[in-house]
Design a protein around this motif. Structure first.
Motif, PDB file in Angstrom:
ATOM      1  N   ALA A  21       0.844  -1.198   0.000  1.00 32.83           N
ATOM      2  CA  ALA A  21       0.000   0.000   0.000  1.00 32.83           C
ATOM      3  C   ALA A  21       0.874   1.241   0.000  1.00 32.83           C
ATOM      4  O   ALA A  21       1.960   1.248   0.571  1.00 32.83           O
ATOM      5  N   ILE A  22       0.387   2.273  -0.648  1.00 31.08           N
ATOM      6  CA  ILE A  22       1.017   3.586  -0.601  1.00 31.08           C
ATOM      7  C   ILE A  22       0.103   4.479   0.222  1.00 31.08           C
ATOM      8  O   ILE A  22      -1.099   4.544  -0.029  1.00 31.08           O
ATOM      9  N   VAL A  23       0.678   5.152   1.228  1.00 21.95           N
ATOM     10  CA  VAL A  23      -0.138   5.965   2.130  1.00 21.95           C
ATOM     11  C   VAL A  23       0.364   7.393   2.188  1.00 21.95           C
ATOM     12  O   VAL A  23       1.544   7.666   1.978  1.00 21.95           O
ATOM     13  N   LYS A  24      -0.556   8.265   2.487  1.00 24.30           N
ATOM     14  CA  LYS A  24      -0.229   9.660   2.771  1.00 24.30           C
ATOM     15  C   LYS A  24      -1.248  10.167   3.785  1.00 24.30           C
ATOM     16  O   LYS A  24      -2.446  10.232   3.514  1.00 24.30           O
ATOM     17  N   ASN A  25      -0.767  10.473   4.974  1.00 24.54           N
ATOM     18  CA  ASN A  25      -1.598  10.992   6.062  1.00 24.54           C
ATOM     19  C   ASN A  25      -2.781  10.072   6.381  1.00 24.54           C
ATOM     20  O   ASN A  25      -3.916  10.516   6.488  1.00 24.54           O
ATOM     21  N   GLU A  26      -2.468   8.813   6.596  1.00 28.91           N
ATOM     22  CA  GLU A  26      -3.482   7.810   6.945  1.00 28.91           C
ATOM     23  C   GLU A  26      -3.397   7.382   8.407  1.00 28.91           C
ATOM     24  O   GLU A  26      -4.027   6.407   8.803  1.00 28.91           O
ATOM     25  N   ALA A  27      -2.624   8.087   9.212  1.00 31.15           N
ATOM     26  CA  ALA A  27      -2.415   7.686  10.605  1.00 31.15           C
ATOM     27  C   ALA A  27      -3.707   7.459  11.388  1.00 31.15           C
ATOM     28  O   ALA A  27      -3.780   6.503  12.161  1.00 31.15           O
ATOM     29  N   PRO A  28      -4.754   8.281  11.216  1.00 28.83           N
ATOM     30  CA  PRO A  28      -5.963   8.041  12.006  1.00 28.83           C
ATOM     31  C   PRO A  28      -6.653   6.703  11.715  1.00 28.83           C
ATOM     32  O   PRO A  28      -7.429   6.217  12.528  1.00 28.83           O
ATOM     33  N   TYR A  29      -6.351   6.099  10.577  1.00 25.31           N
ATOM     34  CA  TYR A  29      -7.078   4.893  10.149  1.00 25.31           C
ATOM     35  C   TYR A  29      -6.196   3.657   9.998  1.00 25.31           C
ATOM     36  O   TYR A  29      -6.710   2.553   9.889  1.00 25.31           O
ATOM     37  N   ILE A  30      -4.886   3.837   9.980  1.00 23.77           N
ATOM     38  CA  ILE A  30      -3.988   2.749   9.568  1.00 23.77           C
ATOM     39  C   ILE A  30      -4.002   1.561  10.526  1.00 23.77           C
ATOM     40  O   ILE A  30      -3.951   0.412  10.097  1.00 23.77           O
ATOM     41  N   LYS A  31      -4.078   1.795  11.836  1.00 24.42           N
ATOM     42  CA  LYS A  31      -4.093   0.673  12.782  1.00 24.42           C
ATOM     43  C   LYS A  31      -5.341  -0.180  12.592  1.00 24.42           C
ATOM     44  O   LYS A  31      -5.261  -1.412  12.567  1.00 24.42           O
ATOM     45  N   GLU A  32      -6.492   0.456  12.447  1.00 25.79           N
ATOM     46  CA  GLU A  32      -7.735  -0.287  12.224  1.00 25.79           C
ATOM     47  C   GLU A  32      -7.657  -1.087  10.922  1.00 25.79           C
ATOM     48  O   GLU A  32      -8.078  -2.240  10.862  1.00 25.79           O
ATOM     49  N   TRP A  33      -7.099  -0.483   9.894  1.00 25.63           N
ATOM     50  CA  TRP A  33      -6.973  -1.129   8.590  1.00 25.63           C
ATOM     51  C   TRP A  33      -6.062  -2.353   8.688  1.00 25.63           C
ATOM     52  O   TRP A  33      -6.389  -3.428   8.180  1.00 25.63           O
ATOM     53  N   ILE A  34      -4.907  -2.205   9.348  1.00 28.52           N
ATOM     54  CA  ILE A  34      -3.986  -3.330   9.507  1.00 28.52           C
ATOM     55  C   ILE A  34      -4.624  -4.431  10.347  1.00 28.52           C
ATOM     56  O   ILE A  34      -4.573  -5.612   9.994  1.00 28.52           O
TER      57      ILE A  34
END
Length: 100
Positions: A21-34
């Motif tokens: 995945a390529i991310v940009k400013n996804e910190a608020p959602y990344i833990k839930e996604w992982i």
């Protein structure tokens, strides 16, 4: 329990299922996604960070220490094909199924 069944012939791979995945400013959602993708059977995450300014490194540090996430800095507007091609070049013996 996962949604994937591990066929016996896959025993030679380090990971059965991984995500790039390529991310940009996804910190608020990344833990839930992982966490969601771990629950359905993904074991490894190759995350390309495109100039995030939201402290994503700190959010992912626990996953990185566990070896679940590889966080690769990928700054600029280079598009999404290059990181995928770089990873695919060397991944055939590591991962059986790769979700892009």
């Amino acid at each position: 329990m996962t949604f994937f069944t591990r066929p016996k012939e896959l025993d030679s791979y380090k990971y059965d299922y991984a995500i790039v995945a390529i991310v940009k400013n996804e910190a608020p959602y990344i833990k839930e996604w992982i966490d969601y993708h771990k629950k359905v059977g993904f074991q490894k995450f190759y995350i390309y960070n495109n100039n995030s300014t939201d402290n994503i490194e700190a959010i992912l540090s626990g996953y990185i220490k566990q070896g679940i996430v590889d966080l690769i800095n990928y700054p600029g507007e280079k598009g999404s094909v290059l990181p995928i091609m770089m990873l695919l070049k060397n991944i055939d013996m590591i991962v059986n199924i790769l979700q892009l």
